[in-house]
Design a protein around this motif. Structure first.
Motif, PDB file in Angstrom:
ATOM      1  N   VAL A 305       1.197  -1.511  -0.207  1.00 23.87           N
ATOM      2  CA  VAL A 305       0.132   0.088  -0.552  1.00 23.87           C
ATOM      3  C   VAL A 305       0.569   1.237  -0.258  1.00 23.87           C
ATOM      4  CG1 VAL A 305      -1.622   1.488   1.810  1.00 23.87           C
ATOM      5  CG2 VAL A 305      -2.034  -0.377   1.138  1.00 23.87           C
ATOM      6  N   LYS A 306       1.938   1.376   0.773  1.00 26.33           N
ATOM      7  CA  LYS A 306       2.722   2.360   0.866  1.00 26.33           C
ATOM      8  C   LYS A 306       3.416   2.955  -0.642  1.00 26.33           C
ATOM      9  CE  LYS A 306       3.341   2.545   5.941  1.00 26.33           C
ATOM     10  NZ  LYS A 306       4.319   2.401   7.055  1.00 26.33           N
ATOM     11  N   SER A 307       4.040   1.842  -1.315  1.00 23.57           N
ATOM     12  CA  SER A 307       4.538   1.275  -2.344  1.00 23.57           C
ATOM     13  C   SER A 307       3.889   2.384  -3.788  1.00 23.57           C
ATOM     14  CB  SER A 307       5.371   0.213  -2.877  1.00 23.57           C
ATOM     15  OG  SER A 307       6.620  -0.243  -1.778  1.00 23.57           O
ATOM     16  N   MET A 308       2.365   1.318  -3.404  1.00 23.81           N
ATOM     17  CA  MET A 308       1.707   2.222  -4.527  1.00 23.81           C
ATOM     18  C   MET A 308       0.992   3.935  -4.503  1.00 23.81           C
ATOM     19  SD  MET A 308      -1.030  -1.301  -5.494  1.00 23.81           S
ATOM     20  CE  MET A 308      -1.678  -1.175  -3.644  1.00 23.81           C
ATOM     21  N   HIS A 309       0.597   3.774  -3.331  1.00 25.44           N
ATOM     22  CA  HIS A 309       0.178   5.308  -2.310  1.00 25.44           C
ATOM     23  C   HIS A 309       1.418   6.214  -3.152  1.00 25.44           C
ATOM     24  CE1 HIS A 309      -1.971   7.898  -0.401  1.00 25.44           C
ATOM     25  NE2 HIS A 309      -1.807   8.935  -1.049  1.00 25.44           N
ATOM     26  N   HIS A 310       2.549   5.877  -3.607  1.00 22.68           N
ATOM     27  CA  HIS A 310       3.630   7.131  -4.625  1.00 22.68           C
ATOM     28  C   HIS A 310       2.910   7.062  -5.839  1.00 22.68           C
ATOM     29  CE1 HIS A 310       6.721   8.311  -0.835  1.00 22.68           C
ATOM     30  NE2 HIS A 310       6.255   6.770  -0.288  1.00 22.68           N
ATOM     31  N   VAL A 311       3.004   6.644  -6.285  1.00 22.87           N
ATOM     32  CA  VAL A 311       2.491   6.313  -8.465  1.00 22.87           C
ATOM     33  C   VAL A 311       1.376   7.516  -8.129  1.00 22.87           C
ATOM     34  CG1 VAL A 311       1.084   5.019  -9.899  1.00 22.87           C
ATOM     35  CG2 VAL A 311       3.116   3.597  -8.395  1.00 22.87           C
ATOM     36  N   VAL A 312       0.541   7.406  -7.299  1.00 23.49           N
ATOM     37  CA  VAL A 312      -1.019   8.518  -7.519  1.00 23.49           C
ATOM     38  C   VAL A 312      -0.506   9.546  -6.268  1.00 23.49           C
ATOM     39  CG1 VAL A 312      -2.202   7.260  -9.493  1.00 23.49           C
ATOM     40  CG2 VAL A 312      -1.973   7.085  -6.426  1.00 23.49           C
ATOM     41  N   PRO A 313       0.012  10.474  -6.445  1.00 23.79           N
ATOM     42  CA  PRO A 313       0.400  11.713  -5.241  1.00 23.79           C
ATOM     43  C   PRO A 313      -0.874  13.113  -5.429  1.00 23.79           C
ATOM     44  CG  PRO A 313       2.430  11.696  -7.324  1.00 23.79           C
ATOM     45  CD  PRO A 313       2.121  10.659  -7.303  1.00 23.79           C
ATOM     46  N   TYR A 314      -1.601  12.884  -6.090  1.00 22.72           N
ATOM     47  CA  TYR A 314      -2.282  13.855  -6.867  1.00 22.72           C
ATOM     48  C   TYR A 314      -3.412  13.178  -5.209  1.00 22.72           C
ATOM     49  CZ  TYR A 314      -0.089  12.596 -11.013  1.00 22.72           C
ATOM     50  OH  TYR A 314      -0.208  12.368 -12.524  1.00 22.72           O
ATOM     51  N   PHE A 315      -3.403  12.302  -5.173  1.00 27.58           N
ATOM     52  CA  PHE A 315      -4.358  11.954  -3.681  1.00 27.58           C
ATOM     53  C   PHE A 315      -3.775  11.883  -2.591  1.00 27.58           C
ATOM     54  CE2 PHE A 315      -5.974  10.359  -7.839  1.00 27.58           C
ATOM     55  CZ  PHE A 315      -6.688  10.883  -8.267  1.00 27.58           C
ATOM     56  N   LYS A 316      -3.976  12.637  -1.357  1.00 29.74           N
ATOM     57  CA  LYS A 316      -3.052  12.196  -0.536  1.00 29.74           C
ATOM     58  C   LYS A 316      -3.888  11.328   0.514  1.00 29.74           C
ATOM     59  CE  LYS A 316      -0.882  17.024  -0.530  1.00 29.74           C
ATOM     60  NZ  LYS A 316      -0.679  18.789   0.660  1.00 29.74           N
ATOM     61  N   ILE A 317      -5.574  10.935   0.788  1.00 20.76           N
ATOM     62  CA  ILE A 317      -5.886  10.120   1.241  1.00 20.76           C
ATOM     63  C   ILE A 317      -6.728   8.983   0.667  1.00 20.76           C
ATOM     64  CG2 ILE A 317      -8.202   9.898   3.076  1.00 20.76           C
ATOM     65  CD1 ILE A 317      -7.403  11.946   4.034  1.00 20.76           C
ATOM     66  N   ILE A 318      -6.148   7.675   0.254  1.00 18.50           N
ATOM     67  CA  ILE A 318      -6.415   7.224  -0.574  1.00 18.50           C
ATOM     68  C   ILE A 318      -7.053   5.533   0.758  1.00 18.50           C
ATOM     69  CG2 ILE A 318      -5.958   5.423  -2.474  1.00 18.50           C
ATOM     70  CD1 ILE A 318      -4.139   7.188  -3.210  1.00 18.50           C
ATOM     71  N   ALA A 319      -8.259   4.966  -0.197  1.00 17.51           N
ATOM     72  CA  ALA A 319      -9.033   4.078   0.174  1.00 17.51           C
ATOM     73  C   ALA A 319      -8.352   2.576  -0.697  1.00 17.51           C
ATOM     74  CB  ALA A 319     -10.279   3.841   0.816  1.00 17.51           C
ATOM     75  N   TRP A 320      -7.736   1.162  -0.138  1.00 18.01           N
ATOM     76  CA  TRP A 320      -7.024   0.632  -0.845  1.00 18.01           C
ATOM     77  C   TRP A 320      -7.640  -0.800  -0.690  1.00 18.01           C
ATOM     78  CZ3 TRP A 320      -3.179   2.293  -4.803  1.00 18.01           C
ATOM     79  CH2 TRP A 320      -2.450   3.432  -4.178  1.00 18.01           C
ATOM     80  N   ASP A 321      -8.490  -1.607  -1.508  1.00 17.90           N
ATOM     81  CA  ASP A 321      -9.354  -2.755  -1.622  1.00 17.90           C
ATOM     82  C   ASP A 321      -8.361  -3.456  -1.976  1.00 17.90           C
ATOM     83  OD1 ASP A 321     -11.252  -1.601  -0.689  1.00 17.90           O
ATOM     84  OD2 ASP A 321     -12.352  -1.530  -2.199  1.00 17.90           O
ATOM     85  N   ILE A 322      -7.611  -4.795  -1.069  1.00 19.00           N
ATOM     86  CA  ILE A 322      -6.484  -5.587  -0.933  1.00 19.00           C
ATOM     87  C   ILE A 322      -6.828  -6.691  -0.928  1.00 19.00           C
ATOM     88  CG2 ILE A 322      -4.269  -6.304  -0.688  1.00 19.00           C
ATOM     89  CD1 ILE A 322      -4.526  -3.785  -1.614  1.00 19.00           C
ATOM     90  N   GLY A 323      -6.791  -7.956  -2.194  1.00 16.20           N
ATOM     91  CA  GLY A 323      -7.190  -9.344  -1.821  1.00 16.20           C
ATOM     92  C   GLY A 323      -5.779 -10.028  -1.265  1.00 16.20           C
ATOM     93  N   ILE A 324      -5.878 -11.026  -1.068  1.00 18.71           N
ATOM     94  CA  ILE A 324      -4.499 -12.213  -0.917  1.00 18.71           C
ATOM     95  C   ILE A 324      -4.767 -13.560  -1.340  1.00 18.71           C
ATOM     96  CG2 ILE A 324      -3.686 -13.114   1.329  1.00 18.71           C
ATOM     97  CD1 ILE A 324      -4.017 -10.220   1.731  1.00 18.71           C
ATOM     98  N   ASN A 325      -4.355 -13.957  -2.043  1.00 21.56           N
ATOM     99  CA  ASN A 325      -4.436 -15.059  -2.933  1.00 21.56           C
ATOM    100  C   ASN A 325      -3.957 -16.417  -2.011  1.00 21.56           C
ATOM    101  OD1 ASN A 325      -1.534 -15.678  -2.823  1.00 21.56           O
ATOM    102  ND2 ASN A 325      -1.078 -15.727  -4.635  1.00 21.56           N
ATOM    103  N   LYS A 326      -4.036 -17.648  -2.503  1.00 18.40           N
ATOM    104  CA  LYS A 326      -4.132 -18.547  -2.175  1.00 18.40           C
ATOM    105  C   LYS A 326      -2.581 -19.339  -1.433  1.00 18.40           C
ATOM    106  CE  LYS A 326      -3.331 -20.845  -6.875  1.00 18.40           C
ATOM    107  NZ  LYS A 326      -4.242 -22.323  -7.389  1.00 18.40           N
ATOM    108  N   ASP A 327      -1.470 -17.968  -2.354  1.00 17.19           N
ATOM    109  CA  ASP A 327      -0.129 -18.260  -2.074  1.00 17.19           C
ATOM    110  C   ASP A 327       0.229 -17.262  -0.673  1.00 17.19           C
ATOM    111  OD1 ASP A 327       0.436 -20.528  -3.480  1.00 17.19           O
ATOM    112  OD2 ASP A 327       0.179 -19.132  -5.262  1.00 17.19           O
ATOM    113  N   ASP A 328      -0.962 -16.709  -0.128  1.00 20.90           N
ATOM    114  CA  ASP A 328      -0.833 -15.436   0.817  1.00 20.90           C
ATOM    115  C   ASP A 328       0.053 -13.973   0.269  1.00 20.90           C
ATOM    116  OD1 ASP A 328      -1.971 -17.292   2.712  1.00 20.90           O
ATOM    117  OD2 ASP A 328      -0.980 -17.904   3.288  1.00 20.90           O
TER     118      ASP A 328
END
Length: 367
Positions: A305-328
């Protein structure tokens, strides 16, 4: 310069300010109407006079006029906890969000088809077919309708189809399989299913999730909703909850009957979850207890999440939806900057956490 020209120039300069104020007023009215309707449906106890005073004093000391305490009452009425720094919708939506997140970037950057390019270095569900403005794409190449149909028909595993623009609350998110050229969605053909969605949608392979999350509800992809904040010191995690779908549902959205549960810093669930009826739940609909359940690879989720937020600095607050796959391993499902769904405060406490004062001050400064 004539008096008329001076007046015209002055008026033109004020148009953006007037538009901003009108938008703020509209958002405030809409948010209050929503909460008043919600409170009318629930028999929640009123706040004490001291709690009302404390909440209003807190926001007043930070430059805000807390016109009501609807949200404080709603959140406490469900989770039993009063916090003066709960952030109400009628402050967050019209005042904080537009000031920290560049509104002009929303229409383009929030197209879910674009996330494959923005976040190409991060795990995402495999895309089978994309429809972008009516054009069908496979692996970034335009294809015709029949090729798109064939691509879906060749997949034996479960698929998911969803809109990529103007989405939210799990609207039109459906899982299906293809059997003998027919989908399991209302027995539609693939072409008929495509026609139902029109344009701007994506078909993905359904992410086979971690055994831990699957045990809570196997019919939906149960995701983490993580809110991050970007400032000059870096990216900070403000809030984190797990969303679990209702048994039999294909989505994990709170609004469609699911539940959410706060997550501790080490990835362990807090033990108490909450459903749309305002009920406290201690186990998922499968009967699995929330207490002691731990999110696999949670440190990796936060790092991602922290790494991805740097990709879109236009947005200072972001809500991320993250899934965990079968290999965790963590997978990006989507990100939200316009409709953040701040009701997660019910499960995880005040939205802005230790950065509440900083963010409130920043929103005022920019406005």
């Amino acid at each position: 310069m004539s008096i008329y020209q001076n007046f015209k120039n002055s008026f033109v300069k004020r148009i953006p300010i007037i538009q901003q104020r009108l938008t703020q007023l509209q958002l405030e009215i809409s948010a209050r109407r929503y909460m008043k309707t919600l409170l009318a449906k629930k028999d929640l106890p009123k706040l004490s006079a001291e709690e009302i005073k404390e909440a209003k004093s807190y926001f007043k000391s930070r430059g805000y006029n807390l016109k009501n305490t609807y949200w404080h009452r709603y959140y406490k009425g469900i989770n039993g906890e009063f916090h003066k720094n709960y952030v109400p919708y009628d402050i967050f939506n019209p005042r904080i969000n537009p000031m920290l997140n560049q509104r002009r970037q929303w229409p383009a950057l929030l197209d879910k088809n674009l996330t494959y390019h923005l976040f190409r270095e991060f795990n995402q569900p495999k895309r089978i077919v994309q429809n972008i403005n009516g054009f069908y794409y496979i692996n970034d190449e335009i294809v015709d309708l029949q090729e798109a149909i064939n691509a879906c028909g060749s997949i034996e595993s479960k698929l998911i189809i969803k809109p990529t623009i103007d989405t939210g609350r799990g609207k039109m998110v459906n899982t299906f399989s293809v059997i003998n050229s027919k989908t399991t969605y209302k027995d539609y053909s693939i072409e008929k299913l495509f026609r139902l969605y029109g344009k701007d949608f994506v078909v993905q392979e359904f992410l086979e999730q971690s055994d831990v999350l699957k045990s809570l509800n196997p019919s939906s992809l149960n995701t983490l909703r993580i809110v991050s904040y970007l400032n000059n010191e870096g990216v900070h995690i403000l809030s984190s909850v797990l969303r679990v779908g209702k048994l039999g549902s294909s989505t994990d959205n709170f609004s469609t009957g699911g539940l959410f549960c706060g997550i501790l810093h080490d990835g362990t669930l807090k033990g108490k979850g909450y459903n749309p009826k305002g009920e406290v739940v201690t186990e998922a609909s499968t009967g699995v207890s929330l207490a002691g359940c731990k999110i696999p690879n949670y440190a990796k989720v936060q790092e991602m999440v922290k790494s991805m937020h740097h990709v879109v600095p236009y947005f200072k607050i972001i809500a991320w939806d993250i899934g965990i796959n079968k290999d965790d391993f963590p997978y990006l499902i989507e990100y939200n900057t316009h409709k953040l769904g701040i009701d997660l405060q019910i499960a995880d406490g005040p939205l802005l956490g230790g950065f509440t004062d900083e963010i409130l001050a920043l929103a005022l400064k920019k406005s």
